[in-house]
Design an enzyme around this catalytic site. Structure first.
Site, PDB file in Angstrom:
ATOM      1  N   HIS A  46     -36.809  10.880  16.506  1.00  0.00           N
ATOM      2  CA  HIS A  46     -36.771  10.771  18.108  1.00  0.00           C
ATOM      3  C   HIS A  46     -37.359   9.501  18.311  1.00  0.00           C
ATOM      4  O   HIS A  46     -38.325   9.173  18.892  1.00  0.00           O
ATOM      5  CB  HIS A  46     -37.952  11.789  18.472  1.00  0.00           C
ATOM      6  CG  HIS A  46     -37.412  13.155  18.478  1.00  0.00           C
ATOM      7  ND1 HIS A  46     -38.110  14.254  18.440  1.00  0.00           N
ATOM      8  CD2 HIS A  46     -36.174  13.600  18.762  1.00  0.00           C
ATOM      9  CE1 HIS A  46     -37.701  15.457  18.556  1.00  0.00           C
ATOM     10  NE2 HIS A  46     -36.447  15.132  18.739  1.00  0.00           N
ATOM     11  N   HIS A  80     -35.768  16.566  11.448  1.00  0.00           N
ATOM     12  CA  HIS A  80     -36.508  17.683  11.885  1.00  0.00           C
ATOM     13  C   HIS A  80     -36.140  18.947  11.134  1.00  0.00           C
ATOM     14  O   HIS A  80     -37.074  20.138  11.263  1.00  0.00           O
ATOM     15  CB  HIS A  80     -36.382  17.836  13.357  1.00  0.00           C
ATOM     16  CG  HIS A  80     -36.602  16.447  14.011  1.00  0.00           C
ATOM     17  ND1 HIS A  80     -35.532  16.020  14.397  1.00  0.00           N
ATOM     18  CD2 HIS A  80     -37.835  15.877  14.476  1.00  0.00           C
ATOM     19  CE1 HIS A  80     -35.997  14.715  15.091  1.00  0.00           C
ATOM     20  NE2 HIS A  80     -37.119  14.854  15.010  1.00  0.00           N
ATOM     21  N   GLU A 132     -37.668  20.867  15.090  1.00  0.00           N
ATOM     22  CA  GLU A 132     -38.351  21.459  13.855  1.00  0.00           C
ATOM     23  C   GLU A 132     -38.574  22.767  13.680  1.00  0.00           C
ATOM     24  O   GLU A 132     -38.586  23.499  12.807  1.00  0.00           O
ATOM     25  CB  GLU A 132     -39.520  20.572  13.471  1.00  0.00           C
ATOM     26  CG  GLU A 132     -40.365  20.899  12.187  1.00  0.00           C
ATOM     27  CD  GLU A 132     -41.517  20.312  11.813  1.00  0.00           C
ATOM     28  OE1 GLU A 132     -41.676  18.976  12.389  1.00  0.00           O
ATOM     29  OE2 GLU A 132     -42.442  21.185  11.349  1.00  0.00           O
TER      30      GLU A 132
END
Ligand code: SF4
Length: 313
Positions: A46, A80, A132
């Site tokens: 991210h 993730h 995730e």
């Protein structure tokens, strides 16, 4: 003219963790081995800066596999983790895929799966819609796993016919998660917990470093992205640990110069997906207005490295 002096506590560990390093390395090695373009499903980590740099060397980012025009090119799954349906879909499409899921996220996947095989219904402590969490929920059939986001969720959870076990997202607030686990254990004293804590070393260390200094800071800045769970948790940890004001500095942030003018001491950290260059750029910006004195505060040295998949080496 600069006449205001500020003291910066620059905390570490901060910034890239072993899982993020590995995921970025996987994209670079895939490009080296297969040429360009290579596709990446979701932001590999991210951070906009990281994503833009990878685009420049030939990575194309997509949300879903069906957006990929040239299915003969390899696709990488982000750090993730992904639901089980995604590698299956890639195989169906005859696509070569490389999985950059952090090994510590994979550990949670296997844990949830093994506990479920032993007959437990799984509760995942985490934040709805985070990739995730989508990936971990997707390791099991829908009716075998439920999401617990808050203490209230834990208190209101309706018992199943099966014994319960819990796992957690890797990037949660250590303290908030403790409260949720306490509430679960109070309501379900026999609930099975993971053999080893799921919140990862990088999340724990970055939060501990912020905690160690937050009450000495008038203001605390965390460099990271708005969709980065561990960066957002660091902002919360700073304010929960005695700093009156904490703020996330993301790609579109403006430096709050007037606020800083009222301060003597500033804490700075960065999330596990934020490159160090962004921290240094931020400090350089501050130096344009203030006389800056930097004190490094290191609470622990990290030396964890995760290997990239053998087929890329
Ligand atoms: S924050 Fe933790 S779980 Fe996430 S990529 Fe880094 S090491 Fe892995």
């Amino acid at each position: 003219m600069k006449n205001k002096e500020i003291k910066i506590y620059l905390v570490s560990p901060r910034g890239f963790c072993a899982g993020v390093d590995r995921a970025i390395e996987i994209v670079k090695k895939t490009i080296k081995k297969y040429g360009t373009p290579v596709y990446v499903r979701h932001e590999i980590v991210h951070n906009k800066h990281v994503v833009e740099n990878l685009k420049k060397i030939g990575a194309i980012f997509v949300d879903e596999l069906n957006e990929i025009e040239d299915k003969s090119r390899p696709v990488i799954f982000s750090a993730h983790g992904v639901p089980k349906s995604i590698p299956k879909e890639a195989s169906k499409l005859n696509m070569e895929y490389i999985d950059a899921t952090c090994p510590l996220v994979s550990k949670v996947h296997r844990e949830a799966e093994n506990l479920n095989k032993k007959g437990f219904h799984i509760l995942l402590i985490g934040h709805k819609n985070h990739p995730e969490v989508i990936g971990t929920m997707g390791q099991l059939p829908e009716n075998e796993i439920d999401l617990i986001q808050t203490v209230e969720d834990a208190e209101n959870y309706k018992e199943q016919n099966k014994d319960l076990a819990f796992v957690t997202q890797t990037t949660l607030s250590v303290d908030d998660t403790k409260n949720t686990i306490t509430a679960l254990k109070k309501k379900f004293p026999n609930i099975k917990e993971p053999a080893k804590e799921d919140i990862c070393y990088a999340t724990t260390n970055r939060q501990s470093a912020v905690k160690s200094i937050a009450n000495k800071c008038d203001i605390f800045f965390v460099i990271g992205s708005r969709n980065s769970s561990n960066s957002l948790r660091l902002v919360e940890v700073a304010s929960q640990s005695g700093c009156k004001y904490s703020e996330l500095i993301h790609a579109d942030s403006k430096i709050p110069v007037n606020k800083i003018k009222e301060c003597q001491t500033i804490g700075i950290s960065s999330g596990a997906s934020a490159p160090e260059i962004l921290v240094q750029n931020f400090i350089n910006e501050l130096k344009k207005t203030f006389i800056v004195k930097i004190k490094e505060v290191e609470i622990i040295k990290e030396n964890i490295i995760f290997k990239t998949p053998g087929k890329l080496n």
